[in-house]
Design a protein around this motif. Structure first.
Motif, mmCIF file in Angstrom:
data_model
loop_
_atom_site.group_PDB
_atom_site.id
_atom_site.type_symbol
_atom_site.label_atom_id
_atom_site.label_comp_id
_atom_site.label_asym_id
_atom_site.label_seq_id
_atom_site.Cartn_x
_atom_site.Cartn_y
_atom_site.Cartn_z
ATOM 1 N N GLY A 1 32.185 -51.962 40.893
ATOM 2 C CA GLY A 1 32.862 -51.939 39.597
ATOM 3 C C GLY A 1 32.139 -52.645 38.467
ATOM 4 O O GLY A 1 32.717 -52.885 37.412
ATOM 5 N N LEU A 2 30.865 -52.961 38.664
ATOM 6 C CA LEU A 2 30.128 -53.689 37.611
ATOM 7 C C LEU A 2 29.455 -52.757 36.596
ATOM 8 O O LEU A 2 28.788 -53.216 35.679
ATOM 9 C CB LEU A 2 29.077 -54.618 38.237
ATOM 10 C CG LEU A 2 29.613 -55.861 38.948
ATOM 11 C CD1 LEU A 2 28.471 -56.722 39.469
ATOM 12 C CD2 LEU A 2 30.480 -56.690 38.001
ATOM 13 N N THR B 1 26.865 -47.215 38.014
ATOM 14 C CA THR B 1 26.800 -45.765 37.800
ATOM 15 C C THR B 1 26.829 -45.457 36.300
ATOM 16 O O THR B 1 26.046 -44.630 35.812
ATOM 17 C CB THR B 1 27.979 -45.087 38.534
ATOM 18 O OG1 THR B 1 27.931 -45.458 39.908
ATOM 19 C CG2 THR B 1 27.912 -43.584 38.420
ATOM 20 N N THR B 2 27.690 -46.155 35.579
ATOM 21 C CA THR B 2 27.769 -45.961 34.126
ATOM 22 C C THR B 2 26.416 -46.265 33.474
ATOM 23 O O THR B 2 25.952 -45.532 32.605
ATOM 24 C CB THR B 2 28.843 -46.908 33.517
ATOM 25 O OG1 THR B 2 30.066 -46.722 34.222
ATOM 26 C CG2 THR B 2 29.045 -46.637 32.048
ATOM 27 N N LYS C 1 30.623 -39.334 38.667
ATOM 28 C CA LYS C 1 31.488 -40.499 38.760
ATOM 29 C C LYS C 1 32.941 -40.099 38.942
ATOM 30 O O LYS C 1 33.742 -40.842 39.451
ATOM 31 C CB LYS C 1 31.359 -41.331 37.499
ATOM 32 C CG LYS C 1 31.239 -42.784 37.815
ATOM 33 C CD LYS C 1 30.866 -43.593 36.629
ATOM 34 C CE LYS C 1 32.034 -43.822 35.730
ATOM 35 N NZ LYS C 1 31.716 -44.783 34.684
ATOM 36 N N LEU D 1 38.696 -42.671 38.366
ATOM 37 C CA LEU D 1 37.350 -43.201 38.502
ATOM 38 C C LEU D 1 36.939 -43.233 39.963
ATOM 39 O O LEU D 1 37.732 -43.597 40.822
ATOM 40 C CB LEU D 1 37.369 -44.620 37.953
ATOM 41 C CG LEU D 1 36.077 -45.099 37.354
ATOM 42 C CD1 LEU D 1 35.663 -44.165 36.232
ATOM 43 C CD2 LEU D 1 36.322 -46.488 36.796
ATOM 44 N N LYS E 1 34.525 -44.561 43.030
ATOM 45 C CA LYS E 1 33.550 -45.547 43.478
ATOM 46 C C LYS E 1 32.357 -44.814 44.073
ATOM 47 O O LYS E 1 32.518 -43.767 44.689
ATOM 48 C CB LYS E 1 34.159 -46.390 44.593
ATOM 49 C CG LYS E 1 35.070 -47.467 44.113
ATOM 50 C CD LYS E 1 35.456 -48.306 45.302
ATOM 51 C CE LYS E 1 36.156 -49.559 44.835
ATOM 52 N NZ LYS E 1 36.245 -50.570 45.849
ATOM 53 N N THR E 2 31.194 -45.380 43.957
ATOM 54 C CA THR E 2 30.043 -44.801 44.608
ATOM 55 C C THR E 2 30.155 -45.134 46.095
ATOM 56 O O THR E 2 30.398 -46.285 46.447
ATOM 57 C CB THR E 2 28.761 -45.408 44.021
ATOM 58 O OG1 THR E 2 28.816 -45.258 42.606
ATOM 59 C CG2 THR E 2 27.515 -44.744 44.562
ATOM 60 N N THR F 1 23.721 -46.991 44.337
ATOM 61 C CA THR F 1 24.186 -47.472 45.651
ATOM 62 C C THR F 1 25.648 -47.901 45.538
ATOM 63 O O THR F 1 26.114 -48.248 44.455
ATOM 64 C CB THR F 1 23.348 -48.678 46.135
ATOM 65 O OG1 THR F 1 23.586 -49.797 45.268
ATOM 66 C CG2 THR F 1 21.876 -48.364 46.177
ATOM 67 N N LYS G 1 28.314 -55.724 32.166
ATOM 68 C CA LYS G 1 29.447 -55.762 31.221
ATOM 69 C C LYS G 1 29.358 -56.941 30.263
ATOM 70 O O LYS G 1 30.308 -57.713 30.099
ATOM 71 C CB LYS G 1 30.761 -55.842 32.000
ATOM 72 C CG LYS G 1 30.992 -54.656 32.922
ATOM 73 C CD LYS G 1 32.364 -54.733 33.557
ATOM 74 C CE LYS G 1 32.648 -53.488 34.364
ATOM 75 N NZ LYS G 1 33.955 -53.508 35.017
ATOM 76 N N ASP H 1 29.524 -57.146 27.295
ATOM 77 C CA ASP H 1 30.467 -57.115 26.169
ATOM 78 C C ASP H 1 31.728 -57.933 26.457
ATOM 79 O O ASP H 1 32.505 -58.199 25.553
ATOM 80 C CB ASP H 1 30.851 -55.666 25.835
ATOM 81 C CG ASP H 1 31.377 -54.907 27.038
ATOM 82 O OD1 ASP H 1 30.745 -54.993 28.110
ATOM 83 O OD2 ASP H 1 32.422 -54.248 26.925
ATOM 84 N N VAL I 1 25.228 -53.417 28.444
ATOM 85 C CA VAL I 1 26.477 -52.744 28.117
ATOM 86 C C VAL I 1 26.239 -51.261 28.345
ATOM 87 O O VAL I 1 25.275 -50.703 27.824
ATOM 88 C CB VAL I 1 26.901 -52.984 26.647
ATOM 89 C CG1 VAL I 1 28.156 -52.187 26.314
ATOM 90 C CG2 VAL I 1 27.131 -54.464 26.387
ATOM 91 N N ARG J 1 31.194 -49.193 23.247
ATOM 92 C CA ARG J 1 32.501 -49.473 23.842
ATOM 93 C C ARG J 1 33.403 -49.934 22.710
ATOM 94 O O ARG J 1 32.991 -50.758 21.881
ATOM 95 C CB ARG J 1 32.394 -50.540 24.926
ATOM 96 C CG ARG J 1 31.500 -50.127 26.063
ATOM 97 C CD ARG J 1 31.713 -50.974 27.277
ATOM 98 N NE ARG J 1 32.899 -50.585 28.013
ATOM 99 C CZ ARG J 1 32.901 -49.646 28.970
ATOM 100 N NH1 ARG J 1 31.796 -49.011 29.300
ATOM 101 N NH2 ARG J 1 34.027 -49.347 29.588
ATOM 102 N N TYR K 1 36.781 -51.585 20.978
ATOM 103 C CA TYR K 1 37.806 -52.620 21.124
ATOM 104 C C TYR K 1 38.651 -52.638 19.860
ATOM 105 O O TYR K 1 38.204 -52.139 18.826
ATOM 106 C CB TYR K 1 37.136 -53.988 21.336
ATOM 107 C CG TYR K 1 36.477 -54.109 22.682
ATOM 108 C CD1 TYR K 1 37.243 -54.403 23.808
ATOM 109 C CD2 TYR K 1 35.110 -53.894 22.838
ATOM 110 C CE1 TYR K 1 36.644 -54.489 25.062
ATOM 111 C CE2 TYR K 1 34.512 -53.983 24.079
ATOM 112 C CZ TYR K 1 35.276 -54.280 25.192
ATOM 113 O OH TYR K 1 34.710 -54.367 26.413
#
Ligand SMILES: Nc1nc2c(ncn2[C@@H]2O[C@H](COP(=O)(O)OP(=O)(O)OP(=O)(O)O)[C@@H](O)[C@H]2O)c(=O)[nH]1
Ligand SMILES: [Mg+2]
Length: 311
Positions: free
Chosen positions: A26-27, A30-31, A44, A55, A57-58, A82, A164, A166, A221, A237, A239
């Motif tokens: 979740g970090l 993939t994104t 994804k 969403l 997971k890989t 991975t 992440k 951000d 990011v 992203r 906000y």
């Protein structure tokens, strides 16, 4: 075959380069890869049914080929995503699979080199750089990150990144970067730190590498969303208080990292992979294995030993 012919073929096919992402689940690994390639190259979302359209997971080590052009140079990229580690479960398995994947690519090249008649079409899928995703906690490195980076760095160029970014304020980010680098130095983790030689390299290279080294670990990011502002498409992203732009060097280090991977340091990463990391693996395998080069996995090397003693 004439050298010029070979060169033309390489250019036609594109310069081969392989990037792997590793880190907790979740970090944004993939994104990040999809952001880097500017298209959803790594799947994804599961669109097979509406319930599954969440969403994803890989779940497996997943190499994907992508053709790109960077600075007028054609690249034949291989992106290896991975599965992320869990927080509480036993993570050894995930780690073993990743290391096995990296060493398998070395084994394939080693086997090809030992053939009497080489196959001109054989693939070289060695991983040239591994981006290690560190959670944006604001704390020092976790034990698992120290352990994994340390082991992996013996086999592949490891570049640490803060995932992440951000979600951290600028002072938090600066403090996190500092702590991470202190830990890396303290535990002697041999990351790829944009090496330079004061005596040999030109002033420009030294300066560029100093800057990149100072930016470590890169603040990342990733986003597959865009907004259009003044007719410009901006990856970001969003906000309530504003947007964090992926490609804006004042917002994060994405563009700096992208440029160093795909352009300025691509050759250096490939060279270190071949001349040092592969060479070390080769020596260990041929001196420690049973001699036919197939038993690479049986060689047990202590973390801190460069080369096992000959039997
Ligand atoms: N705030 C923030 N969220 C991000 C960023 N990158 C990805 N995300 C979000 O984090 C979630 C997980 O992203 P993934 O790319 O699937 O993460 P992953 O590391 O591939 O996860 P695993 O495949 O489970 O290991 C998604 O909701 C993304 O939108 C980022 O840079 N910042
Ligand atoms: Mg993933």
């Amino acid at each position: 075959m004439l050298a010029s012919n070979i060169r033309r073929k390489t250019v036609k096919k594109g310069l081969a380069f392989t990037i792997m992402t590793v880190g907790s689940s979740g970090l944004g690994k993939t994104t990040f890869l999809n952001t880097l390639c500017e298209s959803p190259v790594v799947r994804k979302y599961d669109h097979s049914s509406p319930e599954k359209a969440a969403l994803e997971k890989t779940v497996s080590i997943n190499p994907v080929s992508v053709d790109m052009e960077e600075d007028g140079i054609r690249l034949a990229l291989t992106i290896v995503d991975t599965p992320g580690f869990g927080d509480n479960i036993n993570n050894e398995g995930a780690f073993t699979d990743i290391l096995a994947y990296i060493e398998k690519q070395f084994d394939d090249v080693l086997q090809e080199e030992s053939r009497i008649k080489r196959n001109p079409k054989s693939q070289d899928n060695r991983v040239h750089v591994l981006l290690y995703f560190i959670p944006p906690t604001g704390h020092s490195l976790r034990e698992i990150d120290i352990e994994f980076m340390r082991k992996l760095a013996h086999r592949v160029n490891v570049i640490p990144v803060i995932a992440k970014a951000d979600t951290l304020t600028p002072p938090e980010l600066a403090a996190t970067k500092k702590r991470v680098m202190e830990d890396i130095a303290h535990y002697g983790i041999p990351i790829y730190n944009f090496p330079y030689d004061e005596g040999e390299d030109d002033e420009e290279t030294i300066e560029e590498n100093r800057e990149l080294r100072a930016a470590l670990p890169f603040a990342i990011v990733g986003s597959e969303d865009e907004v259009v502002i003044d007719g410009r498409r901006i990856r970001c992203r969003q906000y309530p208080w504003g947007i964090v732009e992926v490609d804006n060097a004042r917002h994060c280090d994405f563009s700096q990292l992208r440029y160093s991977l795909l352009s300025s340091h691509l050759h250096d990463l490939k060279e270190i992979t071949h001349d040092f990391l592969y060479e070390q693996y080769r020596t260990e395998t041929l001196s420690g294995g049973n001699g036919d080069g197939d038993e690479g996995e049986d060689v047990v090397v202590d973390d801190d030993d460069e080369v096992p003693l000959r039997a």
